[in-house]
Design an enzyme around this catalytic site. Structure first.
Site, mmCIF file in Angstrom:
data_model
loop_
_atom_site.group_PDB
_atom_site.id
_atom_site.type_symbol
_atom_site.label_atom_id
_atom_site.label_comp_id
_atom_site.label_asym_id
_atom_site.label_seq_id
_atom_site.Cartn_x
_atom_site.Cartn_y
_atom_site.Cartn_z
ATOM 1 N N ARG A 36 -3.712 -11.474 4.029
ATOM 2 C CA ARG A 36 -4.995 -11.038 3.462
ATOM 3 C C ARG A 36 -5.119 -11.569 2.037
ATOM 4 O O ARG A 36 -4.145 -11.551 1.282
ATOM 5 C CB ARG A 36 -5.083 -9.501 3.387
ATOM 6 C CG ARG A 36 -5.106 -8.724 4.684
ATOM 7 C CD ARG A 36 -6.223 -9.065 5.656
ATOM 8 N NE ARG A 36 -7.521 -9.427 5.089
ATOM 9 C CZ ARG A 36 -8.434 -8.567 4.623
ATOM 10 N NH1 ARG A 36 -8.210 -7.281 4.625
ATOM 11 N NH2 ARG A 36 -9.592 -8.993 4.154
ATOM 12 N N TYR A 57 -1.210 -9.662 0.996
ATOM 13 C CA TYR A 57 -0.104 -9.173 1.831
ATOM 14 C C TYR A 57 -0.232 -9.700 3.250
ATOM 15 O O TYR A 57 -1.324 -10.015 3.716
ATOM 16 C CB TYR A 57 -0.023 -7.641 1.808
ATOM 17 C CG TYR A 57 -1.156 -6.938 2.499
ATOM 18 C CD1 TYR A 57 -1.071 -6.604 3.847
ATOM 19 C CD2 TYR A 57 -2.307 -6.598 1.808
ATOM 20 C CE1 TYR A 57 -2.101 -5.962 4.478
ATOM 21 C CE2 TYR A 57 -3.342 -5.962 2.433
ATOM 22 C CZ TYR A 57 -3.245 -5.641 3.762
ATOM 23 O OH TYR A 57 -4.280 -5.023 4.383
ATOM 24 N N HIS A 109 -7.649 -8.079 -2.366
ATOM 25 C CA HIS A 109 -8.947 -7.414 -2.150
ATOM 26 C C HIS A 109 -8.865 -5.950 -2.535
ATOM 27 O O HIS A 109 -7.787 -5.349 -2.566
ATOM 28 C CB HIS A 109 -9.394 -7.538 -0.689
ATOM 29 C CG HIS A 109 -8.477 -6.849 0.275
ATOM 30 N ND1 HIS A 109 -7.330 -7.434 0.759
ATOM 31 C CD2 HIS A 109 -8.508 -5.612 0.836
ATOM 32 C CE1 HIS A 109 -6.708 -6.606 1.576
ATOM 33 N NE2 HIS A 109 -7.398 -5.484 1.632
ATOM 34 N N HIS A 168 -10.854 -2.371 -1.362
ATOM 35 C CA HIS A 168 -11.780 -1.757 -0.403
ATOM 36 C C HIS A 168 -12.764 -0.866 -1.147
ATOM 37 O O HIS A 168 -12.365 -0.137 -2.075
ATOM 38 C CB HIS A 168 -11.016 -0.886 0.592
ATOM 39 C CG HIS A 168 -10.058 -1.636 1.465
ATOM 40 N ND1 HIS A 168 -10.386 -2.073 2.721
ATOM 41 C CD2 HIS A 168 -8.771 -2.018 1.266
ATOM 42 C CE1 HIS A 168 -9.344 -2.682 3.270
ATOM 43 N NE2 HIS A 168 -8.347 -2.666 2.403
ATOM 44 N N TYR A 192 0.835 -1.204 0.000
ATOM 45 C CA TYR A 192 0.000 0.000 0.000
ATOM 46 C C TYR A 192 0.866 1.247 0.000
ATOM 47 O O TYR A 192 1.920 1.289 0.652
ATOM 48 C CB TYR A 192 -0.856 0.060 1.261
ATOM 49 C CG TYR A 192 -2.068 -0.835 1.259
ATOM 50 C CD1 TYR A 192 -3.251 -0.421 0.656
ATOM 51 C CD2 TYR A 192 -2.040 -2.068 1.883
ATOM 52 C CE1 TYR A 192 -4.375 -1.223 0.678
ATOM 53 C CE2 TYR A 192 -3.164 -2.883 1.913
ATOM 54 C CZ TYR A 192 -4.332 -2.444 1.308
ATOM 55 O OH TYR A 192 -5.438 -3.245 1.332
#
Lengths: 215, 205
Positions: free
Chosen positions: A130, A120, A133, A135, A81
């Site tokens: 995770r 990640y 995905h 959000h 991120y």
């Protein structure tokens, strides 16, 4: 530490809950729904699987919610991120920001182009990962419909062992967050597509004031 | 068997996660150049907006007493005349210079959020009785699986608060003060406690 321990107090919708902010298409810039272009340097693009994500924002009767602001954010292809507090050793992609937004059309339809995010690791259990995905943050017509959720990708084996996914106790409900591969919507020789419909809670109409359970 | 009712189920909520800022306040986390400014940032009013200017500040505090440094707080409120700037507002036209919605990430060091807004007017309950002036809050963060709705009321509206039909619904009267913000000058302080002795009242709306 972050969950209220006492029961929520039920409140039938007043004007304060059934109204909500509205954001027009005029707030959008040309590439707000194109994460492949909105952070890239001129002539370059981010690395990763190019995908189109599309679907409709619906109410519980299956009607499209027009004019709904949809915001989305995600990691890059390596699961990194772009955030001040992120420390994962996978590299940032200099051409990928990871943020976009759009407003649904008159049928509740939306789409955006992006790079498929990578999984990640996160410091929960000693080896928790995770699933890939994206959000989503959605505004319906009333503030009571305000929703933040996550979209997962069909076939990802990490989905079923993720503690965040498993905060949803019902397997059928989890499936509603998994976007299928949509070959019909692919752009040949360019990008694959995933379809993701989002259902907002009902707008309890005042016609049925006598029915406390809602419409 | 009977016919299925056929209503769709609401998409389940998931946590906003620790990086909610990327999507909702990208400039705040250093992603510049995508959006001009973060949506919902800055004062909710401009020089033409009607009403009394106020500041609301506070923190979202977890069960150990620690402020959340990764929370995102949104507010939704009526204008100074008690009208919402929304197509679902049927009682009249709200102040065109007041959208009524704001968004603020908690400070990454202190956990404090701040809104500069106007004091809302009174809005009727479903039966027509006036509710006391209030602001709707919505809180998301890592560790919160579904956004939490609450309301902030104003300590200097004691009479209206005493007659408010929503506050009246709270059976345990000792919990009512968790929704009432104290005033000092033009500033109201509204700390939100997720857990513990002073747990804020949250609503299922």
């Amino acid at each position: 530490m972050r969950s209220p321990q006492r029961a929520l107090i039920s409140l039938e919708g007043t004007k304060s809950e059934i109204t909500g902010p509205v954001f027009g298409h005029n707030m959008l810039n040309e590439f707000d729904n194109d994460l492949i272009q909105n952070y890239a340097r001129a002539g370059e693009s981010p690395i990763g699987q190019r995908i189109l994500v599309h679907g409709r924002v619906l109410d519980e009767r299956g009607r499209g919610v027009a004019g709904a602001l949809v915001e989305f954010w995600q990691a890059n292809a390596g699961g990194r991120y772009r955030h001040k507090k992120e420390t994962y050793l996978a590299a940032l992609d200099p051409n990928f920001g990871g943020v976009g937004r759009t407003v649904t059309d008159e049928d509740g339809y939306y789409w955006f182009k992006t790079i498929k995010p990578g999984p990640y690791p996160w410091p929960n259990g000693v080896n928790d990962w995770r699933p890939a995905h994206i959000h989503f943050s959605v505004f319906g017509h009333g503030f009571a419909q305000r929703l933040i959720t996550q979209m997962y990708f069909e076939g990802d084996p990490l989905i079923w062992i993720c503690p965040i996914v498993k905060t949803i106790p019902d397997e059928e409900a989890i499936k509603r967050l998994i976007a299928p591969l949509d070959l019909n919507a692919t752009i040949p020789m360019d990008m694959r597509a995933y379809k993701f419909d989002i259902v907002l809670r009902g707008r309890r109409s005042t016609m049925f004031d006598n029915r406390k359970e809602g419409n | 068997m009977v016919q299925p009712l056929g209503y769709l189920k609401e998409s389940p909520s998931q946590t906003a996660g620790p990086y909610v800022h990327i999507g909702c306040t990208p400039n705040f986390t250093g992603i510049e150049g995508v959006f001009e400014k973060d949506l919902g940032s800055g004062p909710l009013y401009n020089e033409r907006t009607r009403g009394e200017r106020i500041t609301i500040r506070g923190r979202v505090i977890d069960g150990s007493g620690t402020p959340l440094k990764d929370a995102l707080v949104e507010i939704w409120q009526a204008d100074a005349d008690g009208l919402y700037n929304s197509p679902s507002e049927t009682r009249g036209k709200a102040d065109p210079d007041f959208a009524g919605w704001g968004r603020c990430p908690a400070d990454m060091e202190t956990g404090e959020y701040v809104f500069e807004t106007v004091k809302p007017g009174r809005v009727p309950f479903r039966d027509g009785r006036l509710m006391a002036p209030h602001i709707t809050f919505w809180i998301v963060a890592r560790g919160i699986n579904i956004g939490l709705h609450t309301r902030m009321y104003f300590a200097d509206e004691a009479e209206a608060n005493a007659a408010d039909p929503v506050l009246a619904r709270i059976e345990h009267r000792v919990r009512v003060p968790t929704l009432i913000a104290d005033r000092e000058g033009d500033t109201y302080t509204f700390d939100i406690h997720l857990q513990g002795e002073n747990e804020t009242v949250f609503f299922d709306i």
